[in-house]
Write an enzyme that holds these catalytic residues in place. Structure first.
Site, PDB file in Angstrom:
ATOM      1  N   LEU A  66      -2.649  -7.371   1.953  1.00  0.00           N
ATOM      2  CA  LEU A  66      -1.261  -6.974   2.157  1.00  0.00           C
ATOM      3  C   LEU A  66      -1.125  -5.482   2.454  1.00  0.00           C
ATOM      4  O   LEU A  66      -0.176  -5.066   3.107  1.00  0.00           O
ATOM      5  CB  LEU A  66      -0.428  -7.351   0.932  1.00  0.00           C
ATOM      6  CG  LEU A  66      -0.385  -8.861   0.611  1.00  0.00           C
ATOM      7  CD1 LEU A  66       0.380  -9.099  -0.679  1.00  0.00           C
ATOM      8  CD2 LEU A  66       0.249  -9.632   1.767  1.00  0.00           C
ATOM      9  N   ASP A  67      -2.088  -4.690   1.968  1.00  0.00           N
ATOM     10  CA  ASP A  67      -2.088  -3.249   2.260  1.00  0.00           C
ATOM     11  C   ASP A  67      -3.314  -2.932   3.108  1.00  0.00           C
ATOM     12  O   ASP A  67      -4.285  -2.358   2.649  1.00  0.00           O
ATOM     13  CB  ASP A  67      -2.099  -2.448   0.960  1.00  0.00           C
ATOM     14  CG  ASP A  67      -1.824  -0.967   1.202  1.00  0.00           C
ATOM     15  OD1 ASP A  67      -1.471  -0.612   2.336  1.00  0.00           O
ATOM     16  OD2 ASP A  67      -1.976  -0.168   0.256  1.00  0.00           O
ATOM     17  N   PHE A  68      -3.236  -3.323   4.378  1.00  0.00           N
ATOM     18  CA  PHE A  68      -4.368  -3.225   5.296  1.00  0.00           C
ATOM     19  C   PHE A  68      -4.280  -1.890   6.033  1.00  0.00           C
ATOM     20  O   PHE A  68      -3.818  -1.797   7.166  1.00  0.00           O
ATOM     21  CB  PHE A  68      -4.309  -4.386   6.291  1.00  0.00           C
ATOM     22  CG  PHE A  68      -5.604  -4.678   6.990  1.00  0.00           C
ATOM     23  CD1 PHE A  68      -6.260  -5.875   6.793  1.00  0.00           C
ATOM     24  CD2 PHE A  68      -6.154  -3.768   7.869  1.00  0.00           C
ATOM     25  CE1 PHE A  68      -7.450  -6.160   7.456  1.00  0.00           C
ATOM     26  CE2 PHE A  68      -7.330  -4.035   8.533  1.00  0.00           C
ATOM     27  CZ  PHE A  68      -7.981  -5.232   8.328  1.00  0.00           C
ATOM     28  N   ARG A  69      -4.743  -0.828   5.359  1.00  0.00           N
ATOM     29  CA  ARG A  69      -4.686   0.495   5.961  1.00  0.00           C
ATOM     30  C   ARG A  69      -6.021   1.199   5.778  1.00  0.00           C
ATOM     31  O   ARG A  69      -6.813   0.833   4.900  1.00  0.00           O
ATOM     32  CB  ARG A  69      -3.552   1.314   5.339  1.00  0.00           C
ATOM     33  CG  ARG A  69      -2.173   0.894   5.803  1.00  0.00           C
ATOM     34  CD  ARG A  69      -1.090   1.766   5.214  1.00  0.00           C
ATOM     35  NE  ARG A  69      -0.863   1.470   3.797  1.00  0.00           N
ATOM     36  CZ  ARG A  69       0.043   2.094   3.046  1.00  0.00           C
ATOM     37  NH1 ARG A  69       0.794   3.045   3.588  1.00  0.00           N
ATOM     38  NH2 ARG A  69       0.205   1.775   1.778  1.00  0.00           N
TER      39      ARG A  69
END
Length: 280
Positions: A66-69
């Site tokens: 969900l936090d693909f950074r």
């Protein structure tokens, strides 16, 4: 990410806590990556493709980050690895119609089909793929890529940008291992205006100039497929008057070559071959 150990703790002070010990990686800095060679950036993208495939077919099912950074990843021996799994999820969104499967991104939106089971089809996989495109592929792949590969790279970037789950794996498959691949290393032979004199077992220790990207911070050290490509590169630099073939190769099998601005001082070296530009 390589797991070396873990400890589960459940006490009144710290309930349900899991501590893990993993391999050490370097923080991913995009600005620094853009200053590295294209081969190194391609290797990172290739490891990301492997990660995407694993997330889509993990033992738990399809997993989305969900936090693909970039800050959630590290570099270990040239490979990209995810280090923060706090925001990983295996839940596929429920739906009653296609409108419930709306995916919103800063620059683009998508609507996925709602399955008969009431789940948005491949939403986890599609989310990972598009995030890989917008945070990684679009920056790392096209920038300073070999001319012969740019049409293929455009297909890869477009396929991932359009959420084609087969797009990245299909096109990256042409280069599955660190062996020399003909499509990657195809020659771009041009008729050279200048001739080069071959000097075996010789090296030019000085006469360096800087170029970008280079494997050496004080000189111009690039990878080539063969002598023809080295000649083409040397001809493209006005200051290049000679080049030295080393016995070192990159992870792809391409040979490392030093490009020099003069050939006034040549020394014996059994592991190298020097080519000197002959002027009229």
């Amino acid at each position: 990410f390589q797991l070396y150990g873990y400890c589960y703790q459940d006490s009144n002070d710290i309930p349900d806590t899991l501590t893990t010990i993993t391999e050490l990686g370097s923080p991913l800095e995009m600005i620094q990556l853009l200053q590295t060679s294209w081969e190194d950036r391609f290797r990172i993208c290739l490891s990301l493709v492997r990660l995407l495939h694993y997330l889509a077919h993990s033992p738990l099912g399809s997993v989305t980050l969900l936090d693909f950074r970039p800050r959630q990843f590290v570099i270990v021996d040239g490979e990209l690895k995810v280090t923060d799994l706090d925001d990983a999820s295996i839940e596929e969104s429920s739906c009653t119609s296609n409108s419930d499967c709306f995916m919103e991104f800063p620059a683009r939106n998508f609507t996925l089909p709602c399955s008969v089971e009431g789940r948005c089809q491949s939403m986890n996989e599609k989310r990972n793929l598009y995030n890989a495109y917008r945070f990684f592929f679009t920056y790392l792949l096209p920038h300073s890529a070999p001319t012969s590969l740019r049409p293929l790279l455009d297909k890869i970037v477009n396929a991932t940008g359009n959420r084609n789950k087969h797009g990245n794996a299909k096109y990256f498959h042409f280069y599955p291992s660190p062996s020399v691949n003909s499509e990657f290393t195809q020659k771009c032979v041009k008729s050279a205006n200048a001739k080069y004199r071959r000097v075996p077992e010789a090296f030019i220790p000085d006469e360096n100039y800087r170029c970008w990207p280079s494997y050496h911070h004080k000189g111009c050290l690039l990878s080539v497929f063969d002598v023809s490509e080295a000649i083409e590169i040397c001809d493209s630099y006005s200051q290049c008057k000679a080049f030295v073939l080393t016995n070192q190769t990159t992870w792809t099998g391409r040979q490392l070559v030093f490009f020099k601005m003069a050939s006034n001082h040549i020394m014996p070296d059994p592991d190298k071959i020097t080519y000197v530009k002959v002027t009229d």
